[in-house]
Design an enzyme around this catalytic site. Structure first.
Site, mmCIF file in Angstrom:
data_model
loop_
_atom_site.group_PDB
_atom_site.id
_atom_site.type_symbol
_atom_site.label_atom_id
_atom_site.label_comp_id
_atom_site.label_asym_id
_atom_site.label_seq_id
_atom_site.Cartn_x
_atom_site.Cartn_y
_atom_site.Cartn_z
ATOM 1 N N ARG A 216 -2.697 30.864 -30.117
ATOM 2 C CA ARG A 216 -1.991 29.696 -29.590
ATOM 3 C C ARG A 216 -0.486 29.919 -29.466
ATOM 4 N NH1 ARG A 216 -5.187 24.272 -31.268
ATOM 5 N NH2 ARG A 216 -4.485 23.650 -29.229
ATOM 6 N N CYS B 214 -3.934 29.263 -35.427
ATOM 7 C CA CYS B 214 -4.806 28.310 -36.120
ATOM 8 C C CYS B 214 -6.220 28.824 -36.005
ATOM 9 C CB CYS B 214 -4.660 26.913 -35.534
ATOM 10 S SG CYS B 214 -5.333 26.771 -33.896
ATOM 11 N N ASP C 103 -13.199 22.303 -25.418
ATOM 12 C CA ASP C 103 -13.359 21.344 -26.520
ATOM 13 C C ASP C 103 -14.787 20.797 -26.638
ATOM 14 O OD1 ASP C 103 -10.762 21.674 -27.249
ATOM 15 O OD2 ASP C 103 -10.047 19.714 -26.582
ATOM 16 N N LYS D 21 -7.062 11.118 -28.237
ATOM 17 C CA LYS D 21 -6.040 11.759 -29.074
ATOM 18 C C LYS D 21 -5.113 12.628 -28.221
ATOM 19 C CE LYS D 21 -7.225 15.784 -31.298
ATOM 20 N NZ LYS D 21 -6.261 16.849 -31.031
ATOM 21 N N ASN D 22 -5.696 13.430 -27.328
ATOM 22 C CA ASN D 22 -4.877 14.395 -26.587
ATOM 23 C C ASN D 22 -3.977 13.748 -25.536
ATOM 24 O OD1 ASN D 22 -5.999 16.342 -28.138
ATOM 25 N ND2 ASN D 22 -7.216 17.303 -26.515
ATOM 26 N N ARG E 86 -9.427 14.602 -37.718
ATOM 27 C CA ARG E 86 -8.274 14.760 -36.817
ATOM 28 C C ARG E 86 -8.566 14.211 -35.430
ATOM 29 N NH1 ARG E 86 -7.483 20.170 -35.704
ATOM 30 N NH2 ARG E 86 -6.066 19.245 -34.248
HETATM 31 C C1 UD1 Z 1 -4.742 21.314 -25.376
HETATM 32 C C2 UD1 Z 1 -5.601 20.369 -26.177
HETATM 33 C C3 UD1 Z 1 -6.767 21.104 -26.811
HETATM 34 C C4 UD1 Z 1 -7.553 21.857 -25.745
HETATM 35 C C5 UD1 Z 1 -6.630 22.734 -24.912
HETATM 36 C C6 UD1 Z 1 -7.340 23.412 -23.752
HETATM 37 C C7 UD1 Z 1 -3.966 18.734 -26.924
HETATM 38 C C8 UD1 Z 1 -3.270 18.115 -28.068
HETATM 39 N N1 UD1 Z 1 -4.775 19.785 -27.216
HETATM 40 O O1 UD1 Z 1 -4.217 22.290 -26.288
HETATM 41 O O2 UD1 Z 1 -7.606 20.147 -27.440
HETATM 42 O O3 UD1 Z 1 -8.515 22.679 -26.382
HETATM 43 O O4 UD1 Z 1 -5.545 21.951 -24.379
HETATM 44 O O5 UD1 Z 1 -7.965 22.460 -22.954
HETATM 45 O O6 UD1 Z 1 -3.864 18.297 -25.792
HETATM 46 N N2 UD1 Z 1 -1.117 29.645 -24.078
HETATM 47 C C9 UD1 Z 1 -0.219 30.677 -24.004
HETATM 48 N N3 UD1 Z 1 1.119 30.386 -24.032
HETATM 49 C C10 UD1 Z 1 1.583 29.096 -24.120
HETATM 50 C C11 UD1 Z 1 0.640 28.044 -24.193
HETATM 51 C C12 UD1 Z 1 -0.713 28.341 -24.160
HETATM 52 O O7 UD1 Z 1 -0.606 31.853 -23.923
HETATM 53 O O8 UD1 Z 1 2.791 28.893 -24.152
HETATM 54 C C13 UD1 Z 1 -2.584 29.940 -24.086
HETATM 55 C C14 UD1 Z 1 -3.222 29.513 -25.421
HETATM 56 O O9 UD1 Z 1 -3.061 30.498 -26.411
HETATM 57 C C15 UD1 Z 1 -4.661 29.317 -25.010
HETATM 58 C C16 UD1 Z 1 -4.543 28.782 -23.578
HETATM 59 O O10 UD1 Z 1 -3.229 29.126 -23.124
HETATM 60 O O11 UD1 Z 1 -5.341 30.525 -25.001
HETATM 61 C C17 UD1 Z 1 -4.735 27.282 -23.458
HETATM 62 O O12 UD1 Z 1 -3.767 26.601 -24.198
HETATM 63 P P1 UD1 Z 1 -3.181 25.189 -23.773
HETATM 64 O O13 UD1 Z 1 -3.752 24.769 -22.468
HETATM 65 O O14 UD1 Z 1 -1.710 25.255 -23.920
HETATM 66 O O15 UD1 Z 1 -3.782 24.252 -24.896
HETATM 67 P P2 UD1 Z 1 -3.015 23.240 -25.836
HETATM 68 O O16 UD1 Z 1 -2.028 22.462 -25.048
HETATM 69 O O17 UD1 Z 1 -2.554 23.952 -27.061
#
Ligand code: UD1
Length: 426
Positions: free
Chosen positions: A121, A116, A305, A22-23, A397
């Site tokens: 996030r 969420c 995850d 999915k990711n 999901r």
């Molecule tokens: C992706 C995965 C999710 C997985 C996560 C971490 C997808 C669709 N989802 O989520 O399943 O759990 O990676 O491996 O690929 N953060 C910030 N600012 C930002 C972006 C992120 O502070 O602009 C923080 C988030 O709040 C969180 C951390 O960084 O605490 C990790 O987030 P991120 O690596 O961005 O995860 P996702 O891409 O949302």
């Protein structure tokens, strides 16, 4: 709302093929907006989030179709850069549309995806990256509008290796003028899959899988066919379920090198693992041993995850294990439910102390998010007696009919949906 009813206590046994990730599929589907032509994607999992992304792409004017695990996206008639707020709210991953829409139309209008169940996030790193490429960002209430007459390659350092921000910047930079270098980039296998896909369309991206990704902008991207990589989190979930039920399972169509940190933990817990090519054989014939400390962190460290699922295994181990969550602040929602099933776990902020018990007992529990839900299914499979997992839509999901998956490995698990109940009250 659907429920899963599990009669626990049976060791899992058999062979299972792991579906596509999915990711990886979600950002790749969003990146299809960059192609001047038809994109054919293979090994696309049949999941709720994928259907939502297809729905959004057609609302943006793309022609989409799906047959089994094959999805075709033709974005030549895409005519909108506005992702409706109701769809943004349905799926956080619609944030992936930001980079491709900005690159294609020079403008994108989205809405704050909001927090969420697993944490706040934020998207500041996504916005920082797009701004560095030349976009102007205006935020009005929950609406975010990014505009750019042109995108220009530049050096972008991420304070944290965010998966989504790395992907959004890659997708915006492929059509920018000049070269973009992302440092402290996320290194997840899904980032490598996105690089391979973009290059298949004609992009020039190197370095994914390391912390430095270099994107040389090109003028145009074209049609392609691409096969999505196997889902390492689904594979990990099955491995843990096999170990927790003291079963013996063979996984095919998986990539052991994407699961090194989990395989290391399972071996430390005394679980027998044999991995070769795209196959993993797991044997969990004895009670797991304690694993003193697991800390979740960006890849290649232990994945957040799989944190809730591994907690179930360690709740059955001989002794006390410590699990520290460092990626998302709200990722211990499954703990209260596991405690209701007889687990002995206490949480101190972001650290869980898991004191192993000899067995878990069936109970009615609620899935609060995708991976927490998967953990409760594993707990139900390992527990004595009947477990009912409510709010199964969270699990849908990320897992293709999880009950079919575990039934094929000999588990007694079935779905109870309100409609079936009405037709057959027995
Ligand atoms: C992706 C995965 C999710 C997985 C996560 C971490 C997808 C669709 N989802 O989520 O399943 O759990 O990676 O491996 O690929 N953060 C910030 N600012 C930002 C972006 C992120 O502070 O602009 C923080 C988030 O709040 C969180 C951390 O960084 O605490 C990790 O987030 P991120 O690596 O961005 O995860 P996702 O891409 O949302």
């Amino acid at each position: 709302m659907d429920k899963l009813v599990i009669e626990g206590g049976k060791p899992l046994s058999g062979t299972i093929r792991i579906h596509g990730a999915k990711n990886a599929a979600l950002p790749i589907m969003a990146a299809s907006l960059l192609a001047d032509g038809e994109v054919r994607l293979l090994n696309v999992p049949r999941l709720l989030d994928i259907e939502v992304m297809l729905g959004i792409l057609s609302r943006l004017g793309c022609d989409t179709s799906r047959e089994d695990e094959e999805v075709v996206i033709d974005s030549s008639k895409a005519n909108s850069f506005h992702v409706p707020e109701d769809l943004m709210k349905q799926m956080r991953s619609s944030i992936f549309l930001m980079g491709p829409l900005l690159a294609r139309f020079g403008e994108v209008c989205i809405y704050q995806p909001g927090g969420c169940a697993i944490g706040e996030r934020k998207i500041d790193l996504h916005l920082y990256g797009l701004e560095a490429l030349g976009a102007t960002i205006e935020e009005t209430g929950s609406q975010i509008r990014c505009t750019a007459n042109k995108l220009t390659g530049t050096d972008i350092h991420l304070d944290f290796p965010s998966v989504g921000a790395t992907e959004n910047i890659m997708m915006a930079a492929v059509l920018a003028e000049g070269t973009t270098i992302i440092t402290n980039a996320a290194r997840e296998p899904e980032i490598q899959d996105l690089q391979h896909f973009l290059n298949q369309m004609g992009a020039q991206v190197i370095g994914a899988g390391t912390d430095t990704i270099t994107i040389r902008g090109v003028k145009k991207l074209g049609a392609c066919e691409y096969e999505i990589l196997p889902d390492r989190i689904v594979a990990g979930t099955v491995l843990i379920a096999a170990a927790a039920t003291r079963g013996s399972v063979i996984l095919t169509n998986c990539n052991p090198s994407h699961l090194v940190s989990l395989l290391h933990v399972l071996r430390r817990a005394g679980i027998q693992i044999r991995a070769y090519d795209d196959i993993i054989n797991v044997n969990g014939l004895t009670r797991p041993k304690v694993v003193e400390r697991i800390v979740t962190s960006p890849y290649p460290a232990f994945p957040t995850d799989l944190q809730s699922q591994v907690m179930v295994l360690l709740s059955l181990a001989e002794g006390t294990s410590i699990i520290k969550e460092t990626v998302f602040e709200g990722r211990f929602k499954h703990v209260d439910e596991l405690v209701r099933m007889g687990a002995d776990i206490t949480v101190d902020l972001y650290t869980a102390i898991v004191r192993g018990v000899p067995r878990l007992f069936g109970a009615t529990v609620e899935a609060t998010d995708l991976r927490a839900g998967a953990a409760l299914v594993i707990a139900g499979l390992a527990a004595q007696g009947k477990t009912t997992v409510e709010q199964v839509h969270h699990i849908d999901r990320g897992y293709e009919r999880i009950e079919d998956l575990f039934q094929s490995l000999g588990a007694s698990v079935y779905r109870e949906s309100p409609l079936i109940k009405q037709l057959d009250p027995a």
